[in-house]
Design a protein around this motif. Structure first.
Motif, short mmCIF file in Angstrom:
data_model
loop_
_atom_site.label_atom_id
_atom_site.label_comp_id
_atom_site.label_asym_id
_atom_site.label_seq_id
_atom_site.Cartn_x
_atom_site.Cartn_y
_atom_site.Cartn_z
N LEU A 198 -1.88 4.08 3.04
CA LEU A 198 -2.49 4.52 1.78
C LEU A 198 -3.78 5.30 1.94
O LEU A 198 -3.92 6.39 1.40
CB LEU A 198 -2.76 3.30 0.88
N LEU A 199 -4.73 4.76 2.67
CA LEU A 199 -6.11 5.27 2.60
C LEU A 199 -6.24 6.71 3.05
O LEU A 199 -7.08 7.45 2.52
CB LEU A 199 -7.05 4.37 3.40
N ASP A 200 -5.42 7.14 4.02
CA ASP A 200 -5.48 8.52 4.48
C ASP A 200 -4.77 9.48 3.53
O ASP A 200 -4.76 10.70 3.76
CB ASP A 200 -4.87 8.65 5.88
N HIS A 201 -4.20 8.95 2.45
CA HIS A 201 -3.43 9.77 1.53
C HIS A 201 -4.06 9.87 0.14
O HIS A 201 -3.47 10.47 -0.76
CB HIS A 201 -2.01 9.20 1.40
N LEU A 207 0.83 -1.21 0.00
CA LEU A 207 0.00 0.00 0.00
C LEU A 207 0.86 1.26 0.00
O LEU A 207 0.52 2.26 -0.66
CB LEU A 207 -0.95 -0.01 1.19
N ALA A 208 1.97 1.24 0.72
CA ALA A 208 2.86 2.39 0.71
C ALA A 208 3.46 2.61 -0.68
O ALA A 208 3.59 3.75 -1.15
CB ALA A 208 3.96 2.21 1.75
N ALA A 209 3.82 1.51 -1.34
CA ALA A 209 4.35 1.63 -2.70
C ALA A 209 3.28 2.13 -3.66
O ALA A 209 3.58 2.89 -4.60
CB ALA A 209 4.89 0.28 -3.16
N THR A 210 2.04 1.74 -3.43
CA THR A 210 0.93 2.25 -4.24
C THR A 210 0.76 3.75 -4.03
O THR A 210 0.59 4.51 -4.99
CB THR A 210 -0.37 1.52 -3.85
N ARG A 211 0.84 4.18 -2.79
CA ARG A 211 0.72 5.60 -2.46
C ARG A 211 1.82 6.42 -3.15
O ARG A 211 1.56 7.52 -3.67
CB ARG A 211 0.84 5.76 -0.95
N ASP A 212 3.03 5.89 -3.18
CA ASP A 212 4.17 6.64 -3.69
C ASP A 212 4.29 6.60 -5.21
O ASP A 212 5.10 7.34 -5.78
CB ASP A 212 5.46 6.11 -3.06
#
Length: 249
Positions: free
Chosen positions: A88-91, A45-50
């Motif tokens: 992810l979701l908060d971003h 999820l962090a990689a998805t966010r970035d």
């Protein structure tokens, strides 16, 4: 799919996830996604966010669920949903009503009531065939013992077929109380993506690919209707025969 390191695995899965979401939502179709916890769940999820392509997704068309949840207070670090929000979701601009969390232990519900409420929420988005949505992607982590979601080996929950969500007590892995999706819900997903890294997962991966009994090795029973993909690092794949590896996906 085999990558060199866990970081490479997370990047590959995030890439495929964004590609799939784009294909699903580009024409206005809704995508239901079941998330997983654990270090790799958060890393994906962090990689998805970035990834810059995240900004091109219409997140109002994406609904997020969880394959399982720890029945702890909502602000407890053990909660999968809290981890997913932080990663992810908060971003992203996803509407709050598109995030379908399991109740926390501080919400005034018992464990059984939390499982029942989650099943009822799933039913709100059910299909003609089943009282739950057909997930475009269902992410699953895999334990060294072969468990998926909170379906643990040789326990009653792994054999249940007449419910969408179940309470889990005395979990072999802490915390002891959880809510889990059942195998029928997982297996009506269009795509099941299993993400696992580390040498301690090699045995579970080998047993799954060898067709072990799903009651003893639950991961062996996880099947997507269109595709089932294992995303692993080299350490986890150490016992996999080369002829079982497809690098084209």
């Amino acid at each position: 799919m085999i990558e060199a390191t866990p970081t490479d695995v997370a990047a590959r899965v995030a890439d495929r996830f964004l590609t799939r979401l784009r294909a699903r939502t580009v024409n206005g179709r809704v995508a239901h996604v079941a998330l997983t916890g654990g270090s790799m769940g958060g890393a994906v999820l962090a990689a998805t966010r970035d990834d810059p392509r995240s900004a091109s997704i219409d997140w109002s068309l994406v609904h997020f669920w969880w394959g399982d949840e720890r029945f702890v207070p909502r602000d407890d670090a053990d909660r999968n949903a809290l981890q997913s929000r932080n990663a992810l979701l908060d971003h992203i601009p996803v509407p709050p009503e598109n995030i379908h969390e399991v109740a926390g232990s501080d919400d005034g519900l018992t464990l059984d009531e939390a499982a029942y409420a989650y099943a009822a929420e799933l039913a709100r988005f059910g299909t003609d065939e089943n009282p739950w949505p057909a997930f475009a992607v269902c992410f699953l982590g895999v334990g060294p013992d072969g468990h998926i979601a909170s379906l643990f080996p040789d326990r009653e929950e792994v054999t249940v077929t007449d419910a969408a969500a179940l309470p889990v007590r005395n979990s072999p892995k802490p915390p002891p109380e959880r809510v889990t999706l059942t195998r029928p819900v997982i297996n009506t997903s269009k795509r099941v993506w299993l993400v696992l890294t580390g040498a301690d997962k090699a045995s579970a991966l080998g047993l799954a690919l060898a067709g072990a009994s799903y009651t003893s090795v639950p991961v062996a029973g996880a099947r997507g209707r269109k595709r089932t993909v294992f995303f692993v690092d080299e350490a986890a794949a150490s016992e996999v025969s080369p002829d079982l590896i497809d690098q084209a996906y």
